[in-house]
Design an enzyme around this catalytic site. Structure first.
Site, PDB file in Angstrom:
ATOM      1  N   LYS A  74      31.971  39.356  47.250  1.00 15.04           N
ATOM      2  CA  LYS A  74      33.298  39.951  47.042  1.00 15.04           C
ATOM      3  C   LYS A  74      33.468  40.227  45.554  1.00 15.04           C
ATOM      4  CE  LYS A  74      37.835  39.099  49.106  1.00 15.04           C
ATOM      5  NZ  LYS A  74      38.723  38.029  49.583  1.00 15.04           N
TER       6      LYS A  74
HETATM    7  O1  G3P Z   1      41.825  37.428  50.628  1.00 14.41           O
HETATM    8  C1  G3P Z   1      42.787  38.080  49.883  1.00 14.41           C
HETATM    9  C2  G3P Z   1      44.157  38.190  50.477  1.00 14.41           C
HETATM   10  O2  G3P Z   1      44.113  38.104  51.836  1.00 14.41           O
HETATM   11  C3  G3P Z   1      45.237  37.417  49.823  1.00 14.41           C
HETATM   12  O3  G3P Z   1      46.397  37.278  50.599  1.00 14.41           O
HETATM   13  O4  G3P Z   1      48.626  36.332  51.086  1.00 14.41           O
HETATM   14  O5  G3P Z   1      47.524  35.855  48.876  1.00 14.41           O
HETATM   15  O6  G3P Z   1      48.407  38.110  49.385  1.00 14.41           O
HETATM   16  P1  G3P Z   1      47.813  36.868  49.938  1.00 14.41           P
END
Ligand code: G3P
Length: 220
Positions: free
Chosen positions: A87
Site C-alpha cells: 500500500k
Molecule cells: O484503510 C483506510 C481507510 O479505510 C480509513 O478509514 O474510517 O479512518 O476514514 P477511516
C-alpha cells in the site's frame, strides 16, 4: 463485489473470515497502532499472521515517503507472502514506486485517493487497487460514492484494470451504494459487514416459523 475487512485486529479478521464472505484485508499505520503493533519485527510478523488467516490480498502500507525508502520497504513486505499487496500513498514518489512495483509483478494499493485525477494517475502507473476514501469525503460534505462512480466510468472508458477499492467505509449503506455503482472491492469495518445481516422481518419471520413448528410438534 469483493469484501475486505479494514482492520489489523486478528480477532476481527478471524470473525469476518468465519462468516465465509471475506476476500481480503486492508490495514494502515493507524489501524496497526490501534492494535499496539510496533517495531519492524512485530509489524512484519503481524502481516504474516493475517495472511495465515485469510486466503486473499492483504494490504500492508509503507511508512517511507521517499521513492528509495518505499521501494526497499515494499520489496521487504512483498517478500513476506504472495498475498501481500504493497500500500503506497498517492504522492509523486508513491506513483513512481507503483510503476516500479508493477513492472516487477508486485501488487499495489494506491491509498489516500480523494479525486478522479489521482485515481487516473494510479491506474496509469499500473496499480492493482486504488483506494478512494469515501467516508472522509462525506465528512467534508463531498459525495464519496459519486467519486467511486466517476472512477468506475473513467476506468471502463479505457479498459483500465486497476480495481476500485472503496475505503473509509463507515456504515452498511456505503457498502450497498458501492455495489450499486460498481466498486470492485469494499473494505469495511466488521460492524458494517455485520449490519448487513440484520433485518427485523427476518428475525420476526424466523421466530414465527419456529413457533409454528413447535405448535405442530406439540399437536402431533
Ligand atoms: O484503510 C483506510 C481507510 O479505510 C480509513 O478509514 O474510517 O479512518 O476514514 P477511516
Amino acid at each position: 463485489m469483493k469484501f475486505f475487512i479494514d482492520t489489523a485486529s486478528l480477532t476481527q479478521i478471524r470473525e469476518a473470515h468465519a462468516l465465509g464472505v471475506l476476500d481480503g484485508v486492508t490495514t494502515n499505520p493507524s489501524l496497526m497502532a490501534k492494535e499496539g503493533i510496533s517495531g519492524d519485527e512485530q509489524v512484519l510478523k503481524h502481516y504474516v499472521d493475517i495472511c495465515s488467516i485469510v486466503d486473499g490480498d492483504v494490504s500492508a502500507e509503507v511508512i517511507s515517503t521517499d521513492l528509495n525508502g518505499m521501494l526497499a520497504e515494499g520489496e521487504r513486505l512483498a517478500a513476506l507472502h504472495p498475498n501481500i499487496t504493497v500500500k503506497v500513498p498517492m504522492t509523486r514518489d508513491g506513483v513512481k514506486a507503483i510503476k516500479t512495483f508493477s513492472g516487477k509483478g508486485i501488487k499495489t494499493n494506491c491509498t489516500l485517493v480523494f479525486s478522479a485525477g489521482q485515481a487516473l494517475l494510479a491506474a496509469k502507473a499500473g496499480a492493482t487497487y486504488v483506494s478512494p476514501f469515501i467516508g472522509r469525503l462525506d465528512d467534508v460534505s463531498t459525495d464519496g460514492i459519486q467519486l467511486i462512480e466517476q472512477i468506475r466510468t473513467i476506468y471502463d472508458n479505457y479498459g483500465m484494470t486497476t480495481q476500485v477499492l472503496a475505503a473509509s467505509i463507515r456504515h452498511p449503506m456505503h457498502i450497498i451504494h458501492c455495489a450499486e455503482v460498481g466498486a470492485d472491492v469494499a473494505t469495511c469495518p466488521l460492524s458494517a459487514i455485520l449490519a448487513l445481516f440484520d433485518h427485523p422481518l427476518t428475525t420476526i419471520g424466523l421466530e414465527k416459523f419456529l413457533a409454528d413448528h413447535r405448535k405442530a410438534q406439540a399437536a402431533h
